[in-house]
Design a protein around this motif. Structure first.
Motif, PDB file in Angstrom:
ATOM      1  N   LEU B 114       0.832  -1.200   0.000  1.00  0.00           N
ATOM      2  CA  LEU B 114       0.000   0.000   0.000  1.00  0.00           C
ATOM      3  C   LEU B 114       0.866   1.250   0.000  1.00  0.00           C
ATOM      4  CD1 LEU B 114      -2.205  -1.339   2.894  1.00  0.00           C
ATOM      5  CD2 LEU B 114      -2.924  -1.202   0.504  1.00  0.00           C
ATOM      6  N   THR B 115       0.459   2.245  -0.776  1.00  0.00           N
ATOM      7  CA  THR B 115       1.091   3.557  -0.741  1.00  0.00           C
ATOM      8  C   THR B 115       0.213   4.458   0.119  1.00  0.00           C
ATOM      9  OG1 THR B 115       1.925   3.254  -2.966  1.00  0.00           O
ATOM     10  CG2 THR B 115       1.858   5.500  -2.153  1.00  0.00           C
ATOM     11  N   LEU B 116       0.825   5.173   1.030  1.00  0.00           N
ATOM     12  CA  LEU B 116       0.075   5.980   1.998  1.00  0.00           C
ATOM     13  C   LEU B 116       0.539   7.423   1.945  1.00  0.00           C
ATOM     14  CD1 LEU B 116       0.604   3.481   4.953  1.00  0.00           C
ATOM     15  CD2 LEU B 116      -1.433   3.641   3.501  1.00  0.00           C
ATOM     16  N   GLU B 117      -0.348   8.336   2.351  1.00  0.00           N
ATOM     17  CA  GLU B 117       0.113   9.723   2.466  1.00  0.00           C
ATOM     18  C   GLU B 117      -0.831  10.527   3.346  1.00  0.00           C
ATOM     19  OE1 GLU B 117       0.243  10.847  -1.624  1.00  0.00           O
ATOM     20  OE2 GLU B 117      -1.882  11.401  -1.675  1.00  0.00           O
ATOM     21  N   VAL B 118      -0.228  11.468   4.062  1.00  0.00           N
ATOM     22  CA  VAL B 118      -0.994  12.499   4.764  1.00  0.00           C
ATOM     23  C   VAL B 118      -0.877  13.771   3.934  1.00  0.00           C
ATOM     24  CG1 VAL B 118      -1.227  13.882   6.848  1.00  0.00           C
ATOM     25  CG2 VAL B 118      -0.492  11.498   7.028  1.00  0.00           C
ATOM     26  N   ARG B 119      -2.026  14.396   3.650  1.00  0.00           N
ATOM     27  CA  ARG B 119      -2.023  15.692   2.951  1.00  0.00           C
ATOM     28  C   ARG B 119      -2.655  16.745   3.855  1.00  0.00           C
ATOM     29  NH1 ARG B 119      -1.316  15.766  -2.775  1.00  0.00           N
ATOM     30  NH2 ARG B 119      -1.114  13.651  -3.609  1.00  0.00           N
ATOM     31  N   ASP B 120      -2.149  17.973   3.733  1.00  0.00           N
ATOM     32  CA  ASP B 120      -2.761  19.063   4.486  1.00  0.00           C
ATOM     33  C   ASP B 120      -3.903  19.689   3.668  1.00  0.00           C
ATOM     34  OD1 ASP B 120      -1.587  20.773   2.629  1.00  0.00           O
ATOM     35  OD2 ASP B 120       0.030  21.398   3.984  1.00  0.00           O
ATOM     36  N   GLN B 121      -4.519  20.738   4.221  1.00  0.00           N
ATOM     37  CA  GLN B 121      -5.696  21.325   3.562  1.00  0.00           C
ATOM     38  C   GLN B 121      -5.345  22.023   2.254  1.00  0.00           C
ATOM     39  OE1 GLN B 121      -4.369  22.226   6.437  1.00  0.00           O
ATOM     40  NE2 GLN B 121      -4.380  24.437   6.749  1.00  0.00           N
ATOM     41  N   HIS B 122      -4.045  22.230   1.993  1.00  0.00           N
ATOM     42  CA  HIS B 122      -3.627  22.816   0.712  1.00  0.00           C
ATOM     43  C   HIS B 122      -3.321  21.738  -0.320  1.00  0.00           C
ATOM     44  CE1 HIS B 122      -3.369  26.381   3.142  1.00  0.00           C
ATOM     45  NE2 HIS B 122      -2.443  25.845   3.898  1.00  0.00           N
ATOM     46  N   GLY B 123      -3.454  20.468   0.078  1.00  0.00           N
ATOM     47  CA  GLY B 123      -3.170  19.376  -0.842  1.00  0.00           C
ATOM     48  C   GLY B 123      -1.715  18.950  -0.861  1.00  0.00           C
ATOM     49  N   GLU B 124      -0.903  19.581  -0.002  1.00  0.00           N
ATOM     50  CA  GLU B 124       0.523  19.226   0.045  1.00  0.00           C
ATOM     51  C   GLU B 124       0.706  17.948   0.868  1.00  0.00           C
ATOM     52  OE1 GLU B 124       2.893  20.828  -1.454  1.00  0.00           O
ATOM     53  OE2 GLU B 124       2.254  22.920  -1.716  1.00  0.00           O
ATOM     54  N   VAL B 125       1.574  17.062   0.397  1.00  0.00           N
ATOM     55  CA  VAL B 125       1.876  15.845   1.148  1.00  0.00           C
ATOM     56  C   VAL B 125       2.819  16.194   2.303  1.00  0.00           C
ATOM     57  CG1 VAL B 125       2.955  13.565   1.065  1.00  0.00           C
ATOM     58  CG2 VAL B 125       1.560  14.359  -0.865  1.00  0.00           C
ATOM     59  N   THR B 126       2.383  15.908   3.529  1.00  0.00           N
ATOM     60  CA  THR B 126       3.234  16.178   4.693  1.00  0.00           C
ATOM     61  C   THR B 126       3.973  14.924   5.151  1.00  0.00           C
ATOM     62  OG1 THR B 126       1.446  15.721   6.266  1.00  0.00           O
ATOM     63  CG2 THR B 126       1.665  17.986   5.476  1.00  0.00           C
ATOM     64  N   ALA B 127       3.383  13.752   4.886  1.00  0.00           N
ATOM     65  CA  ALA B 127       4.014  12.504   5.333  1.00  0.00           C
ATOM     66  C   ALA B 127       3.647  11.363   4.389  1.00  0.00           C
ATOM     67  CB  ALA B 127       3.589  12.170   6.762  1.00  0.00           C
ATOM     68  N   PRO B 128       4.560  10.984   3.496  1.00  0.00           N
ATOM     69  CA  PRO B 128       4.314   9.802   2.676  1.00  0.00           C
ATOM     70  C   PRO B 128       4.656   8.530   3.456  1.00  0.00           C
ATOM     71  CG  PRO B 128       6.387  10.815   2.032  1.00  0.00           C
ATOM     72  CD  PRO B 128       5.813  11.680   3.137  1.00  0.00           C
ATOM     73  N   GLY B 129       4.045   7.425   3.069  1.00  0.00           N
ATOM     74  CA  GLY B 129       4.312   6.160   3.753  1.00  0.00           C
ATOM     75  C   GLY B 129       4.043   4.968   2.859  1.00  0.00           C
ATOM     76  N   ARG B 130       4.250   3.811   3.428  1.00  0.00           N
ATOM     77  CA  ARG B 130       4.107   2.562   2.682  1.00  0.00           C
ATOM     78  C   ARG B 130       3.858   1.459   3.690  1.00  0.00           C
ATOM     79  NH1 ARG B 130       7.754  -1.209   1.863  1.00  0.00           N
ATOM     80  NH2 ARG B 130       7.627  -2.541   0.033  1.00  0.00           N
ATOM     81  N   ALA B 131       3.057   0.470   3.314  1.00  0.00           N
ATOM     82  CA  ALA B 131       2.821  -0.658   4.208  1.00  0.00           C
ATOM     83  C   ALA B 131       2.697  -1.933   3.398  1.00  0.00           C
ATOM     84  CB  ALA B 131       1.549  -0.439   5.034  1.00  0.00           C
ATOM     85  N   VAL B 132       3.009  -3.041   4.043  1.00  0.00           N
ATOM     86  CA  VAL B 132       2.789  -4.359   3.462  1.00  0.00           C
ATOM     87  C   VAL B 132       1.906  -5.142   4.429  1.00  0.00           C
ATOM     88  CG1 VAL B 132       3.844  -6.501   2.635  1.00  0.00           C
ATOM     89  CG2 VAL B 132       5.054  -4.313   2.338  1.00  0.00           C
ATOM     90  N   VAL B 133       0.809  -5.703   3.906  1.00  0.00           N
ATOM     91  CA  VAL B 133      -0.088  -6.509   4.743  1.00  0.00           C
ATOM     92  C   VAL B 133      -0.223  -7.898   4.126  1.00  0.00           C
ATOM     93  CG1 VAL B 133      -1.399  -4.483   5.477  1.00  0.00           C
ATOM     94  CG2 VAL B 133      -2.185  -5.797   3.502  1.00  0.00           C
ATOM     95  N   ARG B 134      -0.574  -8.869   4.968  1.00  0.00           N
ATOM     96  CA  ARG B 134      -0.904 -10.201   4.457  1.00  0.00           C
ATOM     97  C   ARG B 134      -2.372 -10.450   4.750  1.00  0.00           C
ATOM     98  NH1 ARG B 134       2.498 -13.680   7.068  1.00  0.00           N
ATOM     99  NH2 ARG B 134       4.057 -13.605   5.439  1.00  0.00           N
ATOM    100  N   LEU B 135      -3.112 -10.831   3.708  1.00  0.00           N
ATOM    101  CA  LEU B 135      -4.544 -11.056   3.867  1.00  0.00           C
ATOM    102  C   LEU B 135      -4.825 -12.509   4.217  1.00  0.00           C
ATOM    103  CD1 LEU B 135      -6.192  -9.019   0.978  1.00  0.00           C
ATOM    104  CD2 LEU B 135      -5.736  -8.349   3.334  1.00  0.00           C
ATOM    105  N   ALA B 136      -5.907 -12.715   4.978  1.00  0.00           N
ATOM    106  CA  ALA B 136      -6.278 -14.066   5.387  1.00  0.00           C
ATOM    107  C   ALA B 136      -7.023 -14.786   4.269  1.00  0.00           C
ATOM    108  CB  ALA B 136      -7.156 -13.997   6.642  1.00  0.00           C
ATOM    109  N   HIS B 137      -7.775 -14.034   3.427  1.00  0.00           N
ATOM    110  CA  HIS B 137      -8.612 -14.673   2.404  1.00  0.00           C
ATOM    111  C   HIS B 137      -8.282 -14.136   1.025  1.00  0.00           C
ATOM    112  CE1 HIS B 137     -10.927 -16.333   5.674  1.00  0.00           C
ATOM    113  NE2 HIS B 137     -11.046 -15.119   6.176  1.00  0.00           N
TER     114      HIS B 137
END
Lengths: 154, 137
Positions: B114-137
């Motif tokens: 997953l690609t993640l991001e926090v944006r402020d009210q101006h649309g600027e990215v303040t904190a990009p992130g990334r995650a990996v999950v394993r699904l059960a189904h």
């Protein structure tokens, strides 16, 4: 950005590889609930304190020092940090790998190693990146979490 | 709740907006035992550390990104890896929206990146992130 390391002296480089800990942390339900409320968690298992959210240890592993050890900015003097020519600190980022979940009653041990210090040229001047490797194990010595954490001095 | 065979790269995860208050920031910094004055002492923050206002903690935004993943995932999988970095400072009064989308799916390993991001009210990215999950189904 261009990479140079003119600010990273041999004295600074000599710190790479030093470590501190392990620091023992007792996981309590009340601390989990406080963290869950303060971060706006929505899942009951966190709000009841049955399980710690993944980033719970970010705060829980902060060394506790007495008031007279805190500087004028409120922060303690970082013990695992060489003297750097740039003094203003910003949080960098973290990367965490999870091996098992934490619940009340768990006891964990946190060991922190200074893994790297390097310089980059930012848009408004040089930046020094300090990288820590953090390893969290449980009472049986099994891995709980591995984390890479960076801070930036500018 | 997500099932591997119903997901596609590019799918968005539900986003959530946060507008921290003096009280919520105080409680967060108390919970993580962070006494840095830029999070509660406005005259000090402006005059000494030269910020325009009280600073919203970077790791708090990191936690919001982890919640985007966890609240989407529910009990149908587990978070394996998570990372974020602080790109821009955010200040008391900002509204910060944490969201994400599917970047890649590995059907054999049952993992989703997953690609993640926090944006402020101006649309600027303040904190990009990334995650990996394993699904059960």
């Amino acid at each position: 950005m261009t990479t140079t390391d003119a600010l990273i002296t041999d004295d600074i480089r000599a710190w790479i590889g030093r470590s501190e800990g392990p620091q023992r942390i007792d996981i309590t339900r009340r601390d989990i609930i406080k963290y869950a409320i303060a971060t706006g968690q929505r899942q009951e298992k966190y709000l009841r304190g049955d399980e710690a959210p993944p980033m719970f240890l970010f705060g829980a592993d902060r060394p506790l020092v007495e008031l007279d050890k805190l500087g004028p900015d409120g922060l303690r003097a970082e013990s695992l940090l060489p003297p750097l020519p740039l003094k203003r600190v910003m949080a960098g980022g973290i990367k965490q790998r999870y091996h098992r979940k934490l619940r009340p009653g768990d006891v964990v041990f946190v060991k922190r190693t200074l893994a790297d210090v390097y310089q980059k040229q930012g848009s408004s001047g040089p930046l020094i990146f300090v990288v820590y490797e953090i390893e969290v194990t449980d009472a049986d010595g099994q891995l709980v979490m591995q984390e890479t954490q960076s801070r930036i001095n500018r | 709740m997500p099932r591997l065979d119903q997901l596609q790269a590019g799918d968005a995860l539900p986003a959530r907006s946060h507008t921290p208050t003096n009280v919520s920031l105080f409680l967060y910094n108390a919970a993580v035992w962070n006494p840095h004055r830029i999070h509660f002492d406005e005259p000090y923050t402006v005059e000494v550390e030269k910020h325009p206002g009280i600073v919203v903690d970077g790791p708090l935004q990191g936690d919001w990104l982890s919640q985007v993943v966890l609240d989407w995932l529910g009990e149908d999988g587990e978070l394996l890896e998570f990372e974020y970095s602080n790109r821009r400072a955010s200040y008391l009064g900002d509204t910060l929206t944490a969201g994400g989308r599917i970047e890649a799916i590995d059907a054999v390993a049952r993992t989703v990146t997953l690609t993640l991001e926090v944006r402020d009210q101006h649309g600027e990215v303040t904190a990009p992130g990334r995650a990996v999950v394993r699904l059960a189904h």
